[in-house]
Design an enzyme around this catalytic site. Structure first.
Site, PDB file in Angstrom:
ATOM      1  N   LYS A  40      11.538  56.261  53.620  1.00 49.86           N
ATOM      2  CA  LYS A  40      11.410  55.207  54.646  1.00 49.86           C
ATOM      3  C   LYS A  40      12.128  53.946  54.192  1.00 49.86           C
ATOM      4  CE  LYS A  40       7.481  52.707  54.655  1.00 49.86           C
ATOM      5  NZ  LYS A  40       7.698  51.257  54.489  1.00 49.86           N
ATOM      6  N   ASN A  41      11.931  53.572  52.916  1.00 47.22           N
ATOM      7  CA  ASN A  41      12.450  52.290  52.443  1.00 47.22           C
ATOM      8  C   ASN A  41      13.932  52.327  52.115  1.00 47.22           C
ATOM      9  OD1 ASN A  41       9.916  51.369  52.863  1.00 47.22           O
ATOM     10  ND2 ASN A  41       9.342  51.236  50.712  1.00 47.22           N
ATOM     11  N   ARG A 139       3.673  37.251  52.660  1.00 45.87           N
ATOM     12  CA  ARG A 139       4.962  37.897  52.341  1.00 45.87           C
ATOM     13  C   ARG A 139       6.070  37.044  52.961  1.00 45.87           C
ATOM     14  NH1 ARG A 139       4.611  44.125  53.315  1.00 45.87           N
ATOM     15  NH2 ARG A 139       6.418  44.141  51.936  1.00 45.87           N
ATOM     16  N   ASP A 323       4.134  50.362  44.887  1.00 46.01           N
ATOM     17  CA  ASP A 323       3.705  51.243  45.986  1.00 46.01           C
ATOM     18  C   ASP A 323       2.932  52.449  45.485  1.00 46.01           C
ATOM     19  OD1 ASP A 323       6.681  50.765  48.058  1.00 46.01           O
ATOM     20  OD2 ASP A 323       4.933  49.499  47.639  1.00 46.01           O
ATOM     21  N   ARG A 414       2.917  55.216  59.366  1.00 46.81           N
ATOM     22  CA  ARG A 414       4.111  54.378  59.210  1.00 46.81           C
ATOM     23  C   ARG A 414       5.009  54.923  58.109  1.00 46.81           C
ATOM     24  NH1 ARG A 414       2.894  48.338  58.156  1.00 46.81           N
ATOM     25  NH2 ARG A 414       5.159  48.480  57.979  1.00 46.81           N
TER      26      ARG A 414
END
Ligand code: EPZ
Length: 436
Positions: A40-41, A139, A323, A414
């Site tokens: 995803k990232n 953030r 993460d 997500r």
């Protein structure tokens, strides 16, 4: 349940709101094999980069996640032609129009901020509301904004919106005070539209940054140094359509590894060999697991009890990834050893421990450190507060004795393409169900 609740986690039966949850029966060892889907990232900045191309770019191994759907929504909202065929996504920005990121998508996904850099590079203009808050504490995006300003963009903020204007960006040396992943990616994207050379000092070194460099190169961009302490971009030239295969998701792989560590047994991961998971594999081995790797394969086995890891600290790559911190903690909580995990990246990343404590975990959080005294866990009804926190509760439930329900799957969906299917393939007793 508020705005932006993805439809696929909410089923209306007779008008009442029903929600998806994971039904888990834990306490038995796993045994199985699972494919690790695309990252995803990595896919998110690559999708932002497709705006820079003249023509249709192709991304292979692009995961099917709600965050990716949100990014595709931004691209189609900007007039791009977006198609998906299985794990391959095609984006053609030829008929692109406008340069505003929709508020609801900016609120739903912080990574929408990555589109600012490519819009600025391509059109010299970008507008967005401030990115949504997140369960991981404040953030800010000050480093993103300062990078754009350094390249020559003007920034205005009024009634909750940010507008960037920079029709003639110019390359220069940018020094990041902290190796921010998103700020590095945004600076790389904006620099592609800046005349001359841009050098980014102290960039993030994550593998996802190397993937972005690879995709930009496939578009004809002159980028080098990703993964090192200095990235150089020769900007200002038109870029053609690119084609690239997204890397395997190293955090999803870490999730599967920690699930086997939590429940015991053995599991084989396909599509990765864990070359970017050194600290995670080392921690799991320190706690008593065996791991091994072969081309495009990674396996883990735990026969005896799971111990502790002593003291561990998260940090920017190549340190232990923030993460994976919730995922490792979830496995250790059900073990037999003592561990001390210090979180140095985000200031509120231990909220998931409330759910672990509901399962009987002995965890004490003091400031940026969680003290874990491993002991047998029991099933419980718990709710995810963020993406990796939800995955952590699921990992713990697989190792806990008895039934659990994990709610809040909008967070999990997500970043995981069918987490329940993957964990069931590893031998876990887990199903996605719907309930009030
Ligand atoms: C990326 O977030 C990832 N998200 C995160 O993954 C990951 O946890 C994080 O990098 C760190 O590895 C995506 O790639 C979409 P940062 P990002 O900028 O870019 C501070 C997941 O679970 N900071 O490296 O937002 C910030 O507050 C997610 O997939 C500033 O102060 O992370 C944080 O404390 C969660 N000013 C630290 O830097 C800024 O302008 C690192 O943040 C930007 C960041």
């Amino acid at each position: 349940f508020g705005i932006g609740w993805p439809e696929q986690t909410k089923t209306r039966i007779g008008g009442d709101n029903m929600m998806d949850y994971f039904a888990v029966e834990g306490g038995r060892p796993l045994e199985g094999r699972v494919f690790v889907h695309g990252a995803k990232n990595s896919a998110l900045p690559l999708l932002a980069a497709t705006l820079l191309a003249d023509g249709e770019s192709v991304l292979h191994n692009c995961p099917d996640l709600t965050d990716i759907s949100a990014a595709l929504g931004i691209l189609s909202g900007l007039g791009c032609r977006v198609r998906r065929e299985g794990a391959t996504v095609m984006v053609d920005p030829t008929c692109r129009r406008g340069h505003t990121i929709p508020d609801e998508l900016m609120g739903q996904m912080r990574a929408s901020v990555l589109f600012l850099g490519s819009l600025l590079a391509r059109d010299g203009e970008a507008v967005a509301c401030w990115p949504g808050g997140c369960a991981l504490g404040a953030r800010p995006i000050d480093l993103h904004i300062r990078a754009f300003q350094a390249l020559g963009a003007q920034v205005r903020s009024w009634n909750g919106r940010l507008s960037f204007y920079g029709p003639r960006l110019h390359g220069r040396r940018l020094a990041l005070p902290i190796p921010s992943v998103g700020a590095t990616e945004n600076a790389m994207l904006a620099a592609c539209g800046a005349q001359g050379i841009t050098v980014i000092d102290n960039p993030a070194r994550e593998p996802e940054i190397v993937d972005l460099q690879g995709f930009l190169r496939s578009m004809g961009a002159q980028v080098s140094g990703a993964g090192t302490g200095e990235i150089t971009i020769q900007g200002g030239c038109r870029l053609h359509a690119g084609e690239y295969t997204v890397m395997a998701d190293r955090i999803v792989a870490a999730t599967y590894l920690c699930a086997v560590a939590a429940a015991g047994g053995e599991g084989e991961l396909l599509g990765t060999q864990g070359e970017d998971l050194g600290p995670v594999l080392a921690a799991l081995e320190a706690a008593g697991c065996e791991t091994g790797r072969a081309p495009n394969r990674l396996w883990i086995r735990r026969r005896g009890p799971l111990g502790g890891v002593g003291s561990l600290c998260t940090g920017p790559y190549p340190a232990f990834p923030t993460d994976a911190q919730p995922l490792l903690a979830a496995a250790l909580a059900g073990g037999t050893g003592k561990s001390r995990i210090t979180e140095t990246i985000f200031d509120r990343r231990f909220r998931y421990t409330e759910g672990l404590c509901a399962m009987g975990a002995a965890i004490q959080v003091e400031g940026d450190t969680a003290y874990i005294l491993g002991r047998p866990l029991h099933g419980a009804q718990v709710a995810a507060t963020d993406l990796r926190g939800g995955a952590a509760l699921t990992v713990a439930a697989l190792g806990a004795q008895g039934p659990s329900r994990i709610w809040g799957l909008d967070h999990v969906d997500r970043g995981y393409e069918g987490l329940e299917t993957a964990l069931a393939a590893l031998g876990g007793n887990i199903r996605r169900e719907t309930g009030p």
